[in-house]
Motif scaffolding. Structure first.
Motif, mmCIF file in Angstrom:
data_model
loop_
_atom_site.group_PDB
_atom_site.id
_atom_site.type_symbol
_atom_site.label_atom_id
_atom_site.label_comp_id
_atom_site.label_asym_id
_atom_site.label_seq_id
_atom_site.Cartn_x
_atom_site.Cartn_y
_atom_site.Cartn_z
ATOM 1 N N LEU A 4 -40.272 28.592 46.196
ATOM 2 C CA LEU A 4 -39.473 27.658 45.750
ATOM 3 C C LEU A 4 -40.036 26.163 46.317
ATOM 4 O O LEU A 4 -39.411 25.247 45.640
ATOM 5 N N LEU A 5 -40.399 25.965 47.584
ATOM 6 C CA LEU A 5 -41.200 24.375 47.589
ATOM 7 C C LEU A 5 -41.872 24.176 46.544
ATOM 8 O O LEU A 5 -42.082 22.616 46.714
ATOM 9 N N ASN A 6 -43.074 24.513 46.824
ATOM 10 C CA ASN A 6 -44.213 24.872 45.475
ATOM 11 C C ASN A 6 -43.531 24.633 44.320
ATOM 12 O O ASN A 6 -44.223 23.192 43.508
ATOM 13 N N ILE A 7 -42.355 24.737 43.517
ATOM 14 C CA ILE A 7 -42.233 24.849 42.258
ATOM 15 C C ILE A 7 -40.653 23.935 42.234
ATOM 16 O O ILE A 7 -41.640 22.460 40.707
ATOM 17 N N ILE A 8 -40.610 23.296 42.423
ATOM 18 C CA ILE A 8 -40.090 22.350 43.614
ATOM 19 C C ILE A 8 -40.915 21.210 43.286
ATOM 20 O O ILE A 8 -40.496 20.214 42.539
ATOM 21 N N GLN A 9 -41.796 21.065 45.103
ATOM 22 C CA GLN A 9 -42.188 19.727 44.641
ATOM 23 C C GLN A 9 -43.507 19.901 43.319
ATOM 24 O O GLN A 9 -43.659 18.081 43.042
ATOM 25 N N ASN A 10 -43.715 20.369 42.609
ATOM 26 C CA ASN A 10 -45.099 20.451 40.991
ATOM 27 C C ASN A 10 -43.970 19.353 40.425
ATOM 28 O O ASN A 10 -44.082 18.746 39.468
ATOM 29 N N ASP A 11 -42.299 20.316 39.910
ATOM 30 C CA ASP A 11 -41.773 20.145 38.787
ATOM 31 C C ASP A 11 -41.192 18.239 39.582
ATOM 32 O O ASP A 11 -40.793 17.382 38.102
ATOM 33 N N PHE A 12 -41.140 17.636 40.663
ATOM 34 C CA PHE A 12 -40.515 16.644 40.879
ATOM 35 C C PHE A 12 -41.234 15.667 40.316
ATOM 36 O O PHE A 12 -40.848 14.223 40.383
ATOM 37 N N GLU A 13 -42.750 16.006 40.758
ATOM 38 C CA GLU A 13 -43.869 15.201 39.839
ATOM 39 C C GLU A 13 -43.283 14.950 38.133
ATOM 40 O O GLU A 13 -43.505 13.943 37.557
ATOM 41 N N LYS A 14 -42.891 15.584 37.641
ATOM 42 C CA LYS A 14 -42.866 15.809 35.866
ATOM 43 C C LYS A 14 -41.637 14.740 35.837
ATOM 44 O O LYS A 14 -41.545 13.937 34.896
ATOM 45 N N GLU A 15 -40.619 15.534 36.582
ATOM 46 C CA GLU A 15 -39.584 14.203 36.730
ATOM 47 C C GLU A 15 -38.873 12.943 36.765
ATOM 48 O O GLU A 15 -38.530 12.309 36.438
ATOM 49 N N LYS A 16 -39.641 12.721 38.046
ATOM 50 C CA LYS A 16 -40.231 11.541 38.309
ATOM 51 C C LYS A 16 -41.007 10.315 37.155
ATOM 52 O O LYS A 16 -40.036 9.606 36.875
ATOM 53 N N ILE A 17 -41.654 10.885 36.106
ATOM 54 C CA ILE A 17 -42.733 10.173 35.714
ATOM 55 C C ILE A 17 -41.252 10.312 34.664
ATOM 56 O O ILE A 17 -41.599 9.210 34.173
ATOM 57 N N ILE A 18 -40.728 10.748 33.984
ATOM 58 C CA ILE A 18 -39.739 11.011 32.656
ATOM 59 C C ILE A 18 -38.744 9.706 33.178
ATOM 60 O O ILE A 18 -38.188 8.731 32.670
ATOM 61 N N ILE A 19 -38.033 10.041 34.398
ATOM 62 C CA ILE A 19 -37.289 8.756 34.758
ATOM 63 C C ILE A 19 -37.867 7.803 34.975
ATOM 64 O O ILE A 19 -37.107 7.029 34.722
#
Length: 293
Positions: A173-188
């Motif tokens: 869970l930690l690794n999946i969310i950490q990787n996704d955070f970088e993608k969502e941060k770019i969009i935001i």
């Protein structure tokens, strides 16, 4: 004969001390497992809320885009600024699905801390199965593929090593969310940058000076200055919304790391209880978690 009685008495005394010590350690360990499972449940609940707020962020900047298009009289360059920027709703739904399955594992893990509840009654074997089936194996890194494979194999074996399994679930869970955070941060950030640039395209003549004057508290009378300050207010409002969600992401990532570190400590034969207590306290601050009476 008296010596024998003393000898046997000493054995009984030492055995009682060891047995009592083991019982206390088991009770403490069970309590620690319960505490970390409760934090895991709090984390997954907040993660779910965070991902739901991304949809709200989509609507927020969608409104901002339409607002700019209207007041710039359908300037096509404003529309262009927002092209291709949006959150992937399917990905968000998929992540929320994984978070929900993780929450179920934590609830079952909490139930297991009651010695009267066994594996079958807790449903943890089934919930772990639901967890690893909710994940797209091919989308994982090689490291995570190995962890997920280990979780699957361990959960299917007769000896259900719950500590190692929960550590694996937490790590995935930690690794999946950490990787996704970088993608969502770019969009935001792209959303905010598009809005900021679009706002600069709005002509000052589009604003009603008399109304703007009531909305700006700065002590200036120059029309262009006041309208410029009003634009700055609009920018800061959007920036605040951006920072709130990015800060929440960052906070929950830290909490997930702390919880994962606790799980790792619990897999050790000789755990560091002081480290566990410190990590638990740090997690509570990050999650604003209050222990239930």
């Amino acid at each position: 004969m008296a010596k024998n009685f003393k000898y046997y008495g000493l054995i009984i005394f030492v055995t009682t001390i060891i047995f009592s010590s083991c019982n206390n350690d088991t009770a403490n360990f069970q309590n620690t497992q319960k505490n970390v499972s409760l934090r895991g449940e709090a984390l997954t609940a907040q993660l779910s809320g965070l991902y739901n707020s991304l949809s709200e962020m989509n609507n927020y900047f969608g409104y901002k885009k339409e607002y700019l298009i209207v007041i710039t009289k359908n300037d096509s360059s404003v529309q262009y600024l927002f092209n291709g920027i949006s959150f992937d709703n399917e990905l968000i739904d998929s992540l929320n699905f994984i978070i929900d399955k993780t929450a179920r594992v934590y609830r079952a893990y909490e139930m297991l801390t009651d010695i009267s509840v066994g594996l079958e009654k807790s449903g943890i074997v089934k919930d772990v199965k639901f967890f690893y089936e909710s994940i797209d194996f091919n989308s994982l890194s090689e490291e995570d593929k190995k962890i997920l494979t280990d979780v699957k194999q361990a959960s299917e074996s007769k000896k259900f090593e719950r500590k190692e399994i929960i550590y694996g679930v937490s790590s995935i869970l930690l690794n999946i969310i950490q990787n996704d955070f970088e993608k969502e941060k770019i969009i935001i950030n792209k959303f905010f940058e598009a809005y900021d640039k679009g706002l600069q395209k709005v002509q000052n003549s589009s604003f009603d000076y008399a109304k703007v004057e009531n909305l700006v508290s700065e002590p200036y009378t120059d029309r262009d200055v006041l309208i410029g300050l009003y634009k700055l207010q609009l920018r800061n409002e959007a920036n605040q919304s951006r920072n709130e969600i990015l800060n929440k992401f960052s906070t929950l990532m830290q909490a997930a790391e702390k919880i994962n570190a606790i799980h790792f400590e619990l897999t050790k034969q000789k755990r560091d209880d002081d480290a566990v207590d410190r990590l638990m306290s740090e997690t509570d601050l990050l999650l604003n978690y209050i222990e239930k009476e």
